[in-house]
Design an enzyme around this catalytic site. Structure first.
Site, PDB file in Angstrom:
ATOM      1  CG  HIS A   1      -2.006  -1.011   1.178  1.00  0.00           C
ATOM      2  ND1 HIS A   1      -2.813  -1.219   0.089  1.00  0.00           N
ATOM      3  CD2 HIS A   1      -2.412  -1.903   2.124  1.00  0.00           C
ATOM      4  CE1 HIS A   1      -3.663  -2.203   0.348  1.00  0.00           C
ATOM      5  NE2 HIS A   1      -3.427  -2.640   1.562  1.00  0.00           N
TER       6      HIS A   1
ATOM      7  CG  ASP B   1      -3.019  -8.403   0.632  1.00  0.00           C
ATOM      8  OD1 ASP B   1      -2.306  -8.705   1.593  1.00  0.00           O
ATOM      9  OD2 ASP B   1      -4.051  -7.692   0.737  1.00  0.00           O
TER      10      ASP B   1
ATOM     11  CG  HIS C   1      -6.721  -5.252   1.655  1.00  0.00           C
ATOM     12  ND1 HIS C   1      -6.260  -6.219   2.514  1.00  0.00           N
ATOM     13  CD2 HIS C   1      -7.840  -4.747   2.219  1.00  0.00           C
ATOM     14  CE1 HIS C   1      -7.055  -6.293   3.567  1.00  0.00           C
ATOM     15  NE2 HIS C   1      -8.033  -5.421   3.402  1.00  0.00           N
TER      16      HIS C   1
ATOM     17  CG  ASP D   1      -5.247 -10.062   3.283  1.00  0.00           C
ATOM     18  OD1 ASP D   1      -4.908 -10.579   2.195  1.00  0.00           O
ATOM     19  OD2 ASP D   1      -4.956  -8.899   3.592  1.00  0.00           O
TER      20      ASP D   1
END
Length: 344
Positions: free
Chosen positions: A122, A161, A163, A248
């Site tokens: 991120h 991931d 996200h 995740d």
């Protein structure tokens, strides 16, 4: 597998209630104790100059000073302590180590996997966010491209991931030498990663976003890899394939709604291993997210077992119409001629 690891990464402690805790690495290590063939390697930290190949120098200096002053809340999600800068530098160094090991020929049971933290995908060019300060996979990709000894012209990154890897996309969006793929949950933090975000300028077409609807499970993720991802990366022909390996998207992770099983990570690992072999690319893994400690540890162990010789078990679920529509839209956005029915 070879696992890059450093105790220094445990010193970054954003607090007992923060999901990105040192216990993540402790859980992984405890689980891997039960596995044979696990080797741990500690790498040198990245210096600021190496990080500044993908980040604004002024931003990095501000993070270093912020940590030296004791840290605090950089934003509502992203917390630092005094030791965070050293942990981030070590995590980036471990990511670079994976690229080096892979490019020097480490494969099979020697395949490198960095389990550093804080995670990185991120972190954008000039800011921290989403638990991330330094974009580890981006630093590793640029490290490989910058060193003539490795003879690397093109790097591909697959981010599984849950996200969107907005930071990695931000850094390489207008670059033609890095192909970035993000396979993530639609609408989840940070809210980016739409299908029509495909790159700009020299990088037009080298960003692929696959935003999966909530409830997607193993079969659709495998179809994404077997279909649009494999087709695009075969055309791109990378010298190095880096996996931003977040866990995740597991059905028991507390902060997502994708429904992957633990077995899915064996299947995904097998798929990307085959893709690397087919494109003659070196392969390395770099840890991102995963916040259910047991399923994180089990999933990392499953990746290890896959490279240690365990045969993955194929799913028998039927395709989801919403996920299939997403993959069709991705194929259209990238002008790829792939029959999805062949991959279900």
């Amino acid at each position: 597998m070879q696992f890059g690891y450093s105790e220094i990464c445990l010193a970054h402690d954003p607090g007992s209630r923060h999901p990105e805790s040192p216990d993540r690495l402790r859980a992984i290590r405890k689980r891997l104790q039960k596995k044979h063939g696990v080797e741990y390697v500690e790498a040198d930290p990245c210096d600021l100059d190496a990080m500044a190949t993908v980040h604004e120098r002024e931003y990095l200096e501000s993070v270093r000073e912020f940590c030296a002053d004791g840290g605090g809340s950089w934003d509502p999600d992203t917390t630092a302590v005094e030791e965070t800068w050293d942990a981030a530098a070590r995590s980036a160094g471990l990511a670079c180590w994976t690229a080096e090991e892979a490019l020097e020929g480490a494969t099979g049971r020697e395949t490198p996997f960095s389990i550093g933290r804080p995670p990185g995908h991120h972190a954008v060019y000039d800011n921290a966010m989403g638990f991330c300060f330094v974009n580890n996979v981006a630093v590793a990709a640029q490290h490989a491209l910058d060193h003539d000894a490795y003879d690397v012209d093109r790097v591909a990154i697959i981010d599984w991931d849950v996200h969107h890897g907005n930071g990695t996309q931000d850094i390489f969006y207008d670059r033609g030498d890095v192909f970035f793929v993000s396979l993530h949950e639609q609408g989840l933090y940070p809210g980016s990663g739409d299908i029509d975000e495909t790159g700009a300028g020299d990088g037009e077409g080298t960003t692929m976003n696959i935003p999966m609807p909530a409830g997607t499970d193993d079969g659709e993720y495998l179809a994404a890899v077997d279909g649009p991802i494999a087709a695009a990366l075969t055309d791109f022909d990378p010298d190095l394939l880096l996996i931003s390996a977040g866990f995740d998207a597991h059905r028991h992770d507390p902060i997502s709604r994708i429904r992957l099983s633990t077995e899915a990570y064996a299947l995904l690992s097998d798929r990307v291993r085959t893709l690397a072999e087919d494109t003659d690319a070196a392969l390395a893994f770099i840890l991102e997210g995963g916040y259910g400690l047991d399923v994180l540890a089990d999933s990392v162990a499953m990746v290890h077992e896959t490279f240690d010789g365990r045969e993955p078990i194929e799913p028998d679920d039927e395709p989801d119409d919403n996920a299939e529509s997403t993959l069709e839209d991705v194929l259209e956005a990238h002008d790829l001629d792939v029959e999805l029915d062949d991959h279900y």
